[in-house]
Design an enzyme around this catalytic site. Sequence first.
Site, PDB file in Angstrom:
ATOM      1  N   GLU A  49      20.633 -15.721 -14.034  1.00  0.00           N
ATOM      2  CA  GLU A  49      20.257 -14.713 -13.140  1.00  0.00           C
ATOM      3  C   GLU A  49      20.933 -15.149 -11.638  1.00  0.00           C
ATOM      4  O   GLU A  49      20.838 -16.201 -11.346  1.00  0.00           O
ATOM      5  CB  GLU A  49      18.661 -14.811 -13.035  1.00  0.00           C
ATOM      6  N   ASP A  60       9.969 -14.056  -3.134  1.00  0.00           N
ATOM      7  CA  ASP A  60      10.365 -15.369  -3.140  1.00  0.00           C
ATOM      8  C   ASP A  60       9.560 -16.389  -2.427  1.00  0.00           C
ATOM      9  O   ASP A  60       9.388 -15.984  -1.191  1.00  0.00           O
ATOM     10  CB  ASP A  60      12.044 -15.494  -2.842  1.00  0.00           C
TER      11      ASP A  60
END
Length: 267
Positions: A49, A60
């Site tokens: 990824e 995140d």
Amino acid sequence: MSKIQDKFKELKSKNEKALISYIMTGFPNENTTLSIVRGLVNGGTDIIELGFPFSDPIADGPVIQNASTISLNKGAKIEKFFRIVKKIRKETDIPLVLMTYTNVLYTHGYTKFMSRVKKAGIDGLILPDMSIEESKDYLKSAKKNKLDTIFLVSPNTNNTRLKKIVKASTGFLYMVSVFGTTGVQTKIHKYTIDSIKNAKKIVGSKLPIGIGFGVSTPSTVKKYVSVGVDAVIVGSANIKIIGSAPPSKLQNKITEYTKKLKRSTRT
């Protein structure tokens, strides 16, 4: 069948689950990204990824946010990203997934952007902020360019919504293990296990299920594999190694760590 779907089929025949490894492109620099990819491939990861940095990465945690900031400060541009992907493609045929945010695609135009992404060598997309209600144009462009659309679900996603997301997803379904952002966790919550079991009932054999956010140790991988996930996704732990290892030892460190995790995916 896509490259990602082929990989899951291959692993199933070997009684293995997928190890999906996240890294931030351009962190700590462009050349190191290629070295890290080599380390992951040598370690036996199944899917990579590739994060493309965004100024407001809402999904995140601090580790990946910091990597994103460093990458942006060093001049991360989409042209550089395409260049890196093309270099990776010259060395390996491993399935590659782009993880970024919707505005990156919207700014360039969905169809134009996805056409370039596909030509560069990307096989699927993860957009944490892409809502299922606003995904019509995105899904249409992805289908046209034969790109897998990997949507996220969380432990509190209700069953009605889960069914809609499953219907729109290809490649695999990305289950978020915790309430909150990415990061290295030390505890597996009961609500996470319950949400995996519930999703498996609803998804059945339609789609592989991957679990991410907080996966960092072989024991965590084993636990998730034991409750039936098809893939484990490791991100922040990779970024921590990348941020701390001396450049001369980085590739080997990544390979060693990846091998430990991959061993735990074998059932």
